[in-house]
Scaffold this motif. Structure first.
Motif, PDB file in Angstrom:
ATOM      1  N   ASN A 127     -31.482   2.288 -23.728  1.00 17.20           N
ATOM      2  CA  ASN A 127     -31.896   0.936 -23.257  1.00 17.20           C
ATOM      3  C   ASN A 127     -31.013  -0.099 -23.848  1.00 17.20           C
ATOM      4  OD1 ASN A 127     -32.885   0.430 -26.029  1.00 17.20           O
ATOM      5  ND2 ASN A 127     -34.679   1.482 -25.455  1.00 17.20           N
ATOM      6  N   PRO A 128     -30.979  -1.378 -23.908  1.00 18.05           N
ATOM      7  CA  PRO A 128     -30.017  -2.082 -24.459  1.00 18.05           C
ATOM      8  C   PRO A 128     -30.145  -2.335 -26.180  1.00 18.05           C
ATOM      9  CG  PRO A 128     -31.003  -3.133 -22.645  1.00 18.05           C
ATOM     10  CD  PRO A 128     -31.803  -1.950 -22.843  1.00 18.05           C
ATOM     11  N   VAL A 129     -31.198  -2.136 -26.604  1.00 19.12           N
ATOM     12  CA  VAL A 129     -31.656  -1.966 -28.029  1.00 19.12           C
ATOM     13  C   VAL A 129     -31.021  -0.829 -28.700  1.00 19.12           C
ATOM     14  CG1 VAL A 129     -32.973  -2.207 -29.980  1.00 19.12           C
ATOM     15  CG2 VAL A 129     -33.312  -3.686 -27.967  1.00 19.12           C
ATOM     16  N   GLU A 130     -31.535   0.397 -27.953  1.00 17.70           N
ATOM     17  CA  GLU A 130     -31.103   1.596 -28.724  1.00 17.70           C
ATOM     18  C   GLU A 130     -29.668   2.142 -28.254  1.00 17.70           C
ATOM     19  OE1 GLU A 130     -33.210   3.465 -30.667  1.00 17.70           O
ATOM     20  OE2 GLU A 130     -34.825   2.018 -30.551  1.00 17.70           O
ATOM     21  N   GLY A 131     -29.207   1.685 -27.168  1.00 22.81           N
ATOM     22  CA  GLY A 131     -27.763   2.028 -26.859  1.00 22.81           C
ATOM     23  C   GLY A 131     -27.559   3.308 -26.227  1.00 22.81           C
ATOM     24  N   VAL A 132     -26.266   3.759 -26.385  1.00 19.35           N
ATOM     25  CA  VAL A 132     -25.710   4.989 -25.914  1.00 19.35           C
ATOM     26  C   VAL A 132     -25.288   5.833 -27.140  1.00 19.35           C
ATOM     27  CG1 VAL A 132     -24.188   6.160 -24.430  1.00 19.35           C
ATOM     28  CG2 VAL A 132     -25.052   3.717 -23.693  1.00 19.35           C
ATOM     29  N   LYS A 133     -26.116   6.927 -27.432  1.00 18.46           N
ATOM     30  CA  LYS A 133     -25.615   7.604 -28.705  1.00 18.46           C
ATOM     31  C   LYS A 133     -26.262   8.868 -28.665  1.00 18.46           C
ATOM     32  CE  LYS A 133     -28.940   5.213 -31.520  1.00 18.46           C
ATOM     33  NZ  LYS A 133     -29.161   4.344 -32.608  1.00 18.46           N
ATOM     34  N   GLU A 134     -25.933   9.595 -29.599  1.00 17.27           N
ATOM     35  CA  GLU A 134     -26.772  11.058 -30.169  1.00 17.27           C
ATOM     36  C   GLU A 134     -28.017  10.723 -30.718  1.00 17.27           C
ATOM     37  OE1 GLU A 134     -25.820  14.978 -32.629  1.00 17.27           O
ATOM     38  OE2 GLU A 134     -24.270  13.722 -31.983  1.00 17.27           O
ATOM     39  N   ARG A 135     -28.815  11.535 -30.122  1.00 16.09           N
ATOM     40  CA  ARG A 135     -30.175  11.546 -31.026  1.00 16.09           C
ATOM     41  C   ARG A 135     -31.035  12.507 -30.541  1.00 16.09           C
ATOM     42  NH1 ARG A 135     -31.173   6.262 -29.166  1.00 16.09           N
ATOM     43  NH2 ARG A 135     -29.594   6.249 -27.306  1.00 16.09           N
ATOM     44  N   SER A 136     -32.168  13.059 -31.257  1.00 16.26           N
ATOM     45  CA  SER A 136     -32.997  14.237 -31.181  1.00 16.26           C
ATOM     46  C   SER A 136     -33.573  13.977 -29.660  1.00 16.26           C
ATOM     47  CB  SER A 136     -34.182  14.172 -32.263  1.00 16.26           C
ATOM     48  OG  SER A 136     -34.998  15.138 -31.669  1.00 16.26           O
ATOM     49  N   ILE A 137     -33.976  15.163 -28.994  1.00 13.69           N
ATOM     50  CA  ILE A 137     -34.570  15.288 -27.662  1.00 13.69           C
ATOM     51  C   ILE A 137     -36.244  14.707 -27.925  1.00 13.69           C
ATOM     52  CG2 ILE A 137     -32.955  16.767 -26.608  1.00 13.69           C
ATOM     53  CD1 ILE A 137     -35.290  18.886 -26.854  1.00 13.69           C
ATOM     54  N   TYR A 138     -36.619  14.694 -29.148  1.00 13.69           N
ATOM     55  CA  TYR A 138     -37.785  14.397 -29.574  1.00 13.69           C
ATOM     56  C   TYR A 138     -38.153  12.879 -29.642  1.00 13.69           C
ATOM     57  CZ  TYR A 138     -38.126  19.434 -29.805  1.00 13.69           C
ATOM     58  OH  TYR A 138     -38.077  20.713 -29.176  1.00 13.69           O
ATOM     59  N   TYR A 139     -36.902  12.308 -29.876  1.00 17.15           N
ATOM     60  CA  TYR A 139     -36.878  10.737 -29.846  1.00 17.15           C
ATOM     61  C   TYR A 139     -37.658  10.045 -28.984  1.00 17.15           C
ATOM     62  CZ  TYR A 139     -35.296   6.051 -31.454  1.00 17.15           C
ATOM     63  OH  TYR A 139     -35.039   4.871 -31.795  1.00 17.15           O
ATOM     64  N   ILE A 140     -37.487  10.570 -27.591  1.00 19.86           N
ATOM     65  CA  ILE A 140     -38.047   9.729 -26.581  1.00 19.86           C
ATOM     66  C   ILE A 140     -39.540   9.638 -26.359  1.00 19.86           C
ATOM     67  CG2 ILE A 140     -38.015   9.867 -23.885  1.00 19.86           C
ATOM     68  CD1 ILE A 140     -35.363   9.022 -25.249  1.00 19.86           C
ATOM     69  N   ASN A 141     -40.010   8.729 -26.196  1.00 21.22           N
ATOM     70  CA  ASN A 141     -41.587   8.431 -25.828  1.00 21.22           C
ATOM     71  C   ASN A 141     -42.002   9.284 -24.722  1.00 21.22           C
ATOM     72  OD1 ASN A 141     -43.299   7.354 -27.640  1.00 21.22           O
ATOM     73  ND2 ASN A 141     -42.964   5.220 -27.023  1.00 21.22           N
ATOM     74  N   GLY A 142     -42.972  10.001 -24.842  1.00 23.00           N
ATOM     75  CA  GLY A 142     -43.503  11.094 -23.739  1.00 23.00           C
ATOM     76  C   GLY A 142     -43.145  12.338 -23.643  1.00 23.00           C
ATOM     77  N   THR A 143     -42.979  13.034 -22.692  1.00 23.47           N
ATOM     78  CA  THR A 143     -42.689  14.305 -22.499  1.00 23.47           C
ATOM     79  C   THR A 143     -41.458  14.872 -21.809  1.00 23.47           C
ATOM     80  OG1 THR A 143     -43.998  14.451 -20.388  1.00 23.47           O
ATOM     81  CG2 THR A 143     -45.443  14.876 -22.106  1.00 23.47           C
ATOM     82  N   ILE A 144     -40.888  15.921 -22.262  1.00 23.32           N
ATOM     83  CA  ILE A 144     -40.054  16.510 -21.604  1.00 23.32           C
ATOM     84  C   ILE A 144     -40.106  17.183 -20.448  1.00 23.32           C
ATOM     85  CG2 ILE A 144     -38.070  18.300 -21.839  1.00 23.32           C
ATOM     86  CD1 ILE A 144     -38.151  17.780 -25.125  1.00 23.32           C
TER      87      ILE A 144
END
Length: 151
Positions: A127-144
Motif C-alpha cells: 500500500n502507499p504507506v508500507e510501500g514495495v519491499k521485502e517482508r514476512s509472509i505473516y506480515y499481511i493481515n488475514g490468511t494465506i
C-alpha cells in the motif's frame, strides 16, 4: 524490450491495508519496460525491481505498481508470463504445497499477492504507506490463500 500492457486497476486499499479487486473498466494503457534476468535469483530480481518502484493503486509502469503489477513485472523479468490481475494470476498458476522462491503467494481469497523468495519471506507492493519491499509472509493481515507456481 518494451511491452505495452493493459494496466487493469485491480486493488483498492481498504482500511485494513489489504487490497480488494475492482472492475477492469478502469483500465489504462501504459508502457512498461522489462529486462530479462540473467542468472540472478528471483529474490535479487524482486528486490531490484522493488527498489525502483513505489506503490500506487492500479499502476503498472517503471515507477509505480500495485501488488499484481509488481508480481507480473518480477515474473516477466525471470522469463515467466503471468496475467495482470490477482484472480487471473491464481487461475493461470498451479497451486503448490511446497513453496519455492519464485512462486506467488496469495492472501485473503486473492485480494493480495507477493513474490515468495524463500524462508517465509516475500517481496510485495502492499500500500502507499508500507510501500514495495521485502517482508514476512505473516506480515499481511488475514490468511494465506495459497502458493502458486508458473512454468
Amino acid at each position: 524490450m518494451k511491452k505495452t500492457l493493459l494496466a487493469v486497476t485491480t486493488a483498492a486499499l481498504l482500511t485494513t491495508g489489504i487490497a480488494a479487486p475492482v472492475h477492469e473498466a478502469d483500465a489504462v494503457r501504459q508502457t512498461v519496460t522489462y529486462k530479462k534476468a540473467s542468472g540472478n535469483s528471483v529474490a535479487s530480481v524482486a528486490r531490484s525491481i522493488a527498489a525502483k518502484r513505489i506503490y500506487k493503486y492500479g499502476a503498472n509502469n517503471n515507477y509505480a505498481v500495485d501488488c499484481s503489477a509488481f508480481a507480473q513485472q518480477v515474473m516477466s523479468a525471470v522469463g515467466k508470463r503471468v496475467p495482470r490481475t490477482t484472480h487471473a494470476q491464481i487461475k493461470a498458476g498451479r497451486r503448490v504445497y511446497n513453496p519455492q522462491a519464485g512462486d506467488l503467494v496469495f492472501f485473503n481469497r486473492g485480494t493480495h499477492v507477493g513474490v515468495y523468495i524463500g524462508n517465509g519471506q516475500m517481496v510485495d507492493a502492499l500500500n502507499p504507506v508500507e510501500g514495495v519491499k521485502e517482508r514476512s509472509i505473516y506480515y499481511i493481515n488475514g490468511t494465506i490463500t495459497g502458493f502458486y507456481r508458473y512454468y
